[in-house]
Scaffold this motif. Sequence first.
Motif, PDB file in Angstrom:
ATOM      1  N   LYS A   1       0.826  -1.211   0.000  1.00 48.63           N
ATOM      2  CA  LYS A   1       0.000   0.000   0.000  1.00 48.63           C
ATOM      3  C   LYS A   1       0.858   1.258   0.000  1.00 48.63           C
ATOM      4  O   LYS A   1       0.508   2.256  -0.637  1.00 48.63           O
TER       5      LYS A   1
ATOM      6  N   GLU B   1      -8.915   4.639   2.452  1.00 49.68           N
ATOM      7  CA  GLU B   1      -9.100   3.317   3.056  1.00 49.68           C
ATOM      8  C   GLU B   1     -10.012   3.389   4.276  1.00 49.68           C
ATOM      9  O   GLU B   1     -10.923   2.555   4.439  1.00 49.68           O
TER      10      GLU B   1
ATOM     11  N   GLN C   1     -14.494  -5.486   3.486  1.00 51.01           N
ATOM     12  CA  GLN C   1     -13.899  -6.442   2.557  1.00 51.01           C
ATOM     13  C   GLN C   1     -13.451  -5.794   1.254  1.00 51.01           C
ATOM     14  O   GLN C   1     -12.492  -6.250   0.620  1.00 51.01           O
ATOM     15  N   LEU C   2     -14.151  -4.746   0.844  1.00 49.60           N
ATOM     16  CA  LEU C   2     -13.842  -4.108  -0.432  1.00 49.60           C
ATOM     17  C   LEU C   2     -12.898  -2.922  -0.311  1.00 49.60           C
ATOM     18  O   LEU C   2     -12.563  -2.300  -1.313  1.00 49.60           O
TER      19      LEU C   2
ATOM     20  N   ASN D   1      -9.662  -2.548   0.327  1.00 45.27           N
ATOM     21  CA  ASN D   1      -8.403  -2.630  -0.423  1.00 45.27           C
ATOM     22  C   ASN D   1      -8.647  -2.515  -1.932  1.00 45.27           C
ATOM     23  O   ASN D   1      -7.879  -1.862  -2.647  1.00 45.27           O
ATOM     24  N   SER D   2      -9.725  -3.139  -2.404  1.00 43.05           N
ATOM     25  CA  SER D   2     -10.048  -3.057  -3.834  1.00 43.05           C
ATOM     26  C   SER D   2     -10.338  -1.615  -4.238  1.00 43.05           C
ATOM     27  O   SER D   2      -9.928  -1.158  -5.312  1.00 43.05           O
ATOM     28  N   ILE D   3     -11.036  -0.892  -3.381  1.00 45.95           N
ATOM     29  CA  ILE D   3     -11.363   0.510  -3.673  1.00 45.95           C
ATOM     30  C   ILE D   3     -10.094   1.353  -3.724  1.00 45.95           C
ATOM     31  O   ILE D   3      -9.934   2.210  -4.598  1.00 45.95           O
TER      32      ILE D   3
ATOM     33  N   PHE E   1      -7.021   0.422  -4.552  1.00 48.70           N
ATOM     34  CA  PHE E   1      -6.267   0.171  -5.782  1.00 48.70           C
ATOM     35  C   PHE E   1      -7.039   0.643  -7.019  1.00 48.70           C
ATOM     36  O   PHE E   1      -6.421   1.035  -8.012  1.00 48.70           O
ATOM     37  N   ALA E   2      -8.364   0.629  -6.954  1.00 49.36           N
ATOM     38  CA  ALA E   2      -9.163   1.152  -8.068  1.00 49.36           C
ATOM     39  C   ALA E   2      -8.949   2.655  -8.216  1.00 49.36           C
ATOM     40  O   ALA E   2      -8.839   3.173  -9.335  1.00 49.36           O
TER      41      ALA E   2
END
Length: 292
Positions: A225, A252, A262-263, A265-267, A269-270
């Motif tokens: 990160k 974050e 849960q989402l 980390n995906s957010i 990197f998006a």
Amino acid sequence: MEFLSYLISGISLGSIYAIIALGYTMVYGIAKMLNFAHGDVIMIGGYISLIAMTSLGVNGVVATLLAMVVCTVLGILIEGLAYKPLRGAPSLAVLITAIGVSYFLQNAALQIWGANPRVYPSVAPDTWKLFDGQLSIPYVSLMTVAACIVIMIALTLFTSKTKMGKAMRACSEDKGAAQLMGIDVNRTISMTFAIGSALAAIAGVLLCSYNSTLMPTTGSMPGIKAFTAAVFGGIGSIPGAFLGGLLLGIIEAMAKAYISMQLANSIVFAVLIIVLLVRPAGLLGKYVPEKV
């Protein structure tokens, strides 16, 4: 009050990412390599400080200084043994070596300290209560933000005012020309790794105080990160690493609070992908065309 609490938590977490990202951006800016073992140096710093506080009985400040010394020596050894022989090698070979060093440090920590998570005592356990106790700010959060700001200012002054800092900037521009001007490139790169590893030790103490746990894989995801934060802000830029780390931490924290744990980390990197599509060099980075 909840939003303000999440914002403070995000700034605190982002400050930790920023300190780690400053180590990444220093090494990349001068040596032009991605030291993916940086996150594991953070983990080593956490274990050294934990042992110092629990076994030696020293306070958090002394434990942090001891961790900085150990990590600085470790960073110099890693650079000298693993990276220096590959100075003229293709970047892919250096990248694979960095991943190998990362796994070596993780497995060494696993053999020495075991796989079970350890409880990490906070270096500043008290909290500051505001608005009749409706808002509580941990002192470690204030310490983290203050440390991040001081480190960024100190690094900026170091690279612009000191002889070694100017040598680092010269190596960043052109190592060959810097060597012709009498600059010891190898010594300069070793000093860069030493500074980056010392910052990793500070980040390790603050990260473990924030999470309250420590294990051999503690530095892996924060390291990734923080690298994301460095790219986000503009890798090679000290203010960019600071800005990228803060924004990443806030994104974050808000994603965990308002969207999904849960989402999150995906957010994160998006958002990085979107930013790089608009500004490929990062928020504060400068596009430099490659000469062929």
